[in-house]
Design a protein around this motif. Structure first.
Motif, mmCIF file in Angstrom:
data_model
loop_
_atom_site.group_PDB
_atom_site.id
_atom_site.type_symbol
_atom_site.label_atom_id
_atom_site.label_comp_id
_atom_site.label_asym_id
_atom_site.label_seq_id
_atom_site.Cartn_x
_atom_site.Cartn_y
_atom_site.Cartn_z
ATOM 1 N N LEU A 188 6.313 2.820 -7.423
ATOM 2 C CA LEU A 188 5.161 2.265 -8.126
ATOM 3 C C LEU A 188 5.456 0.844 -8.603
ATOM 4 C CD1 LEU A 188 2.333 3.154 -8.869
ATOM 5 C CD2 LEU A 188 3.226 4.041 -11.034
ATOM 6 N N GLY A 200 5.540 -1.587 -5.592
ATOM 7 C CA GLY A 200 4.198 -1.919 -5.128
ATOM 8 C C GLY A 200 3.506 -2.908 -6.039
ATOM 9 N N ILE A 201 3.615 -2.684 -7.356
ATOM 10 C CA ILE A 201 3.002 -3.595 -8.325
ATOM 11 C C ILE A 201 3.619 -4.988 -8.216
ATOM 12 C CG2 ILE A 201 2.757 -4.073 -10.795
ATOM 13 C CD1 ILE A 201 2.571 -1.012 -11.207
ATOM 14 N N LEU A 245 2.599 1.636 -3.474
ATOM 15 C CA LEU A 245 1.642 1.938 -4.543
ATOM 16 C C LEU A 245 1.083 3.354 -4.428
ATOM 17 C CD1 LEU A 245 -0.438 -1.360 -4.873
ATOM 18 C CD2 LEU A 245 0.931 -0.289 -6.672
ATOM 19 N N TYR A 259 0.826 -1.206 0.000
ATOM 20 C CA TYR A 259 0.000 0.000 0.000
ATOM 21 C C TYR A 259 0.862 1.257 0.000
ATOM 22 C CZ TYR A 259 -4.530 -2.257 0.803
ATOM 23 O OH TYR A 259 -5.687 -2.974 0.669
#
Length: 314
Positions: free
Chosen positions: A201, A204-205, A51, A48
């Motif tokens: 990003l 997180g992915i 992201l 979380y």
């Protein structure tokens, strides 16, 4: 007049950098609170955090740094380096830090991570093919002593923290090395915001696709949501931005020293808010590691310097 403006900028830089370190420390304690009271796992919290913070920072990059962002993403070599930074740097750094908190506490996890600058110095000495200076040798010895005191509280026959907590804590220090050194060329060419925004990003992915994160719905209780968003906004996006301003106004070396208030903040919050015990022998261990920040902050020979002196995302 120029000197007056410079003095004002330094004072502003000191203030915002100190606030950044304070918020980073508070964020670590908020993470411990969620682990202890809501059963949230480190993997989900990292996912979380990466992201949402990555989306915010990448959006800022799209608005303010569009050209360097797209130039970086068009280069195959740069994209490969970005992927390596996202996984071996940001993801490894954040996950090992939060897992350490789950096994120990926010203060211990934060100070163990501060072994990282000493490891960066060791790597730089190796790459420069030179022996460490006297103050660098002292820093290594202090780190060894500090780690011993934290891990054993002076009792050589038993660990005062769990073996897993110690291993993950030392791993977080190693992760700080990869986080610091991998993206140096990218940051020099494209700036911090595009690199870290995209890196977060991607991290997180990756956790969602391959780490099994976010399979459970997020807790909707108001108190949980309060501390969750404190971690995202006040513990990630805001201190990151403040630290950048601090580097701009008072310089990277001074800012890095001031931001080392982070473990102090985490420890104070841990004791005052969560009621965790904190013993004098632990304080001595903390002090040993904490002092190394100041030993290594002064400029050393060019070949021995880390690859870049950009802000620590914690």
């Amino acid at each position: 007049m120029a000197n007056t403006n410079e003095g004002k900028n330094i004072k502003k830089g000191v203030a915002v950098t100190m606030l950044a370190g304070f918020l980073w420390g508070f964020s670590g304690t908020c993470s411990q609170f969620l682990f202890d009271n809501y059963g949230m796992g480190p993997v989900d919290l990292v996912a979380y955090r990466e992201l949402l913070s990555g989306l915010i920072l990448t959006a800022i990059a799209l608005i303010r740094f569009r050209e360097p962002l797209f130039t970086m993403l068009k280069s195959k070599r740069d994209v490969i380096t970005l992927l390596l930074f996202a996984i071996a740097g940001l993801l490894f750094n954040q996950l090992s830090y939060l897992v350490t908190i789950s096994y120990t506490n926010s203060g211990t996890a934060t100070i163990l991570q501060y072994i990282g600058p000493v490891l960066v110095m060791v790597v730089c000495c190796f790459l420069a093919r030179r022996l460490p200076q006297k103050k660098e040798i002292l820093a290594v010895l202090l780190v060894i002593l500090g780690t011993f005191l934290i891990a054993t509280q002076g009792n050589i026959h038993a660990l005062a923290i769990s073996r897993a907590g110690l291993i993950w804590g030392l791993s977080s220090a190693v992760a700080l090395v990869t986080y610091t050194m991998i993206p140096s060329r990218l940051i020099a060419n494209y700036g911090t915001t595009p690199v870290i925004g995209c890196g977060m990003l991607i991290a997180g992915i990756a956790l969602v696709l391959f780490g099994g994160a976010l399979r459970q719905p997020l807790n909707t209780e108001p108190r949980f949501q309060l501390f969750f968003w404190i971690i995202i906004i006040l513990g990630t996006v805001l201190p990151y931005t403040l630290y950048l301003l601090g580097v701009k106004w008072c310089g990277a070396v001074k800012a890095s020293m001031i931001a080392s208030i982070e473990p102090v903040s985490a420890t104070v919050w841990m004791v005052v808010w969560l009621g965790e015990p904190f013993y004098p022998i632990e304080a001595l261990g903390f002090l040993c590691i904490f002092v190394t920040v100041f030993l290594l902050a002064k400029k050393v020979t060019p070949n021995a310097q880390p690859a870049h002196n950009e802000p620590k995302y914690s």
